[in-house]
Motif scaffolding. Structure first.
Motif, short mmCIF file in Angstrom:
data_model
loop_
_atom_site.label_atom_id
_atom_site.label_comp_id
_atom_site.label_asym_id
_atom_site.label_seq_id
_atom_site.Cartn_x
_atom_site.Cartn_y
_atom_site.Cartn_z
N SER A 78 41.58 52.38 38.92
CA SER A 78 40.76 53.03 39.95
C SER A 78 41.55 53.25 41.23
CB SER A 78 39.54 52.17 40.26
OG SER A 78 38.74 52.01 39.12
N SER A 79 41.22 54.35 41.91
CA SER A 79 41.88 54.63 43.19
C SER A 79 41.17 53.93 44.34
CB SER A 79 41.92 56.14 43.44
OG SER A 79 40.61 56.66 43.45
N ASP A 80 39.94 53.50 44.13
CA ASP A 80 39.25 52.72 45.16
C ASP A 80 39.39 51.23 44.83
OD1 ASP A 80 37.64 52.55 42.97
OD2 ASP A 80 35.79 53.15 43.97
N ALA A 81 38.63 50.40 45.45
CA ALA A 81 38.76 48.94 45.29
C ALA A 81 37.78 48.41 44.24
CB ALA A 81 38.53 48.26 46.62
N THR A 82 37.65 49.10 43.13
CA THR A 82 36.71 48.69 42.09
C THR A 82 37.05 47.32 41.54
OG1 THR A 82 36.30 50.98 41.49
CG2 THR A 82 35.71 49.34 39.87
N TYR A 83 38.31 47.11 41.22
CA TYR A 83 38.73 45.83 40.65
C TYR A 83 38.46 44.68 41.62
CZ TYR A 83 41.64 42.05 38.91
OH TYR A 83 42.07 40.83 38.48
N ASP A 84 38.85 44.85 42.88
CA ASP A 84 38.65 43.79 43.88
C ASP A 84 37.16 43.52 44.12
OD1 ASP A 84 41.40 43.61 44.20
OD2 ASP A 84 41.41 45.16 45.77
N SER A 121 31.30 41.91 24.96
CA SER A 121 30.95 43.30 25.24
C SER A 121 31.98 43.80 26.24
CB SER A 121 29.56 43.41 25.86
OG SER A 121 28.59 42.92 24.98
N VAL A 122 32.66 44.90 25.93
CA VAL A 122 33.72 45.42 26.78
C VAL A 122 33.22 46.67 27.48
CG1 VAL A 122 36.09 46.24 26.86
CG2 VAL A 122 35.45 44.50 25.21
N LEU A 123 33.43 46.71 28.80
CA LEU A 123 32.98 47.83 29.62
C LEU A 123 34.19 48.35 30.39
CD1 LEU A 123 30.58 49.45 30.83
CD2 LEU A 123 30.42 47.66 32.55
N PHE A 124 34.55 49.62 30.16
CA PHE A 124 35.66 50.25 30.87
C PHE A 124 35.11 51.02 32.06
CE2 PHE A 124 37.21 49.61 26.59
CZ PHE A 124 38.49 49.14 26.80
N VAL A 125 35.68 50.79 33.25
CA VAL A 125 35.19 51.44 34.47
C VAL A 125 36.36 52.08 35.22
CG1 VAL A 125 33.24 49.88 34.73
CG2 VAL A 125 35.37 49.33 35.84
N LYS A 126 36.01 53.06 36.04
CA LYS A 126 37.01 53.70 36.89
C LYS A 126 36.31 54.35 38.09
CE LYS A 126 40.89 56.81 36.94
NZ LYS A 126 41.80 57.64 36.18
N ASP A 127 36.71 53.94 39.28
CA ASP A 127 36.27 54.52 40.56
C ASP A 127 34.77 54.45 40.83
OD1 ASP A 127 38.85 55.20 41.26
OD2 ASP A 127 38.72 57.17 40.33
N GLU A 128 34.06 53.50 40.26
CA GLU A 128 32.63 53.39 40.54
C GLU A 128 32.22 51.93 40.57
OE1 GLU A 128 30.08 55.81 38.26
OE2 GLU A 128 31.41 57.52 38.31
N ALA A 129 32.48 51.25 41.66
CA ALA A 129 32.19 49.82 41.76
C ALA A 129 30.69 49.54 41.73
CB ALA A 129 32.81 49.25 43.03
N ARG A 171 28.17 51.40 40.52
CA ARG A 171 27.59 51.71 39.22
C ARG A 171 28.03 50.67 38.18
NH1 ARG A 171 28.11 57.56 36.74
NH2 ARG A 171 25.95 57.86 37.29
N ALA A 172 29.29 50.26 38.25
CA ALA A 172 29.79 49.25 37.31
C ALA A 172 29.08 47.92 37.53
CB ALA A 172 31.30 49.08 37.49
N GLU A 173 28.82 47.58 38.78
CA GLU A 173 28.10 46.33 39.07
C GLU A 173 26.71 46.36 38.43
OE1 GLU A 173 26.21 43.88 42.85
OE2 GLU A 173 27.37 45.69 43.21
N GLN A 174 26.00 47.47 38.56
CA GLN A 174 24.67 47.59 37.97
C GLN A 174 24.72 47.54 36.45
OE1 GLN A 174 21.84 47.37 39.58
NE2 GLN A 174 23.05 47.11 41.42
#
Length: 116
Positions: A83-89, A42-50, A52-55
């Motif tokens: 992402s401009s924030d630290a979503t990936y980290d 299952s692939v989930l694309f996220v951007k700038d929302e750590a 919300r992505a975690e949930q």
């Protein structure tokens, strides 16, 4: 009259249970035939929302755990879209020990997709 109604309900739900069981059995055997030793992603694309992505990942993991039949391996891939924030980290740190969750950057995902 009440006994007849009760007998009708009993007959209906007994037949429904038998048909439901046979449907479940045929579905399970079909899945076993096609999904044995495979991996579903299952692939989930996220951007700038750590947060919300975690949930979302946790809810996907719960759904996978709840519906797991043990026939195949299931993984969740999270792709950070620059992402401009630290979503990936943040997501990498949270799901570091979870072997069913893979976190990638967008460019890294395109390279790894061929190997999956």
């Amino acid at each position: 009259m009440g006994a007849l109604f009760f007998y009708g309900l009993l007959t209906f739900f007994s037949a429904y249970g038998v048909f439901s069981f046979f449907y479940f059995l045929s579905d399970f055997l079909s899945e076993k035939k096609h999904l044995q030793n495979k991996c579903l992603y299952s692939v989930l694309f996220v951007k700038d929302e750590a947060c919300r992505a975690e949930q979302m990942v946790k809810s996907l993991l719960f759904k996978v755990f709840k519906n797991d039949t043990g026939l195949c391996e299931r993984k969740v891939i999270v792709v950070d879209q620059g992402s401009s924030d630290a979503t990936y980290d943040t997501l990498s740190a949270i799901f570091e020990k979870e072997r069913n969750v893979l976190v990638f950057h967008r460019d890294e995902f395109c390279e790894k997709l061929e190997n999956l």
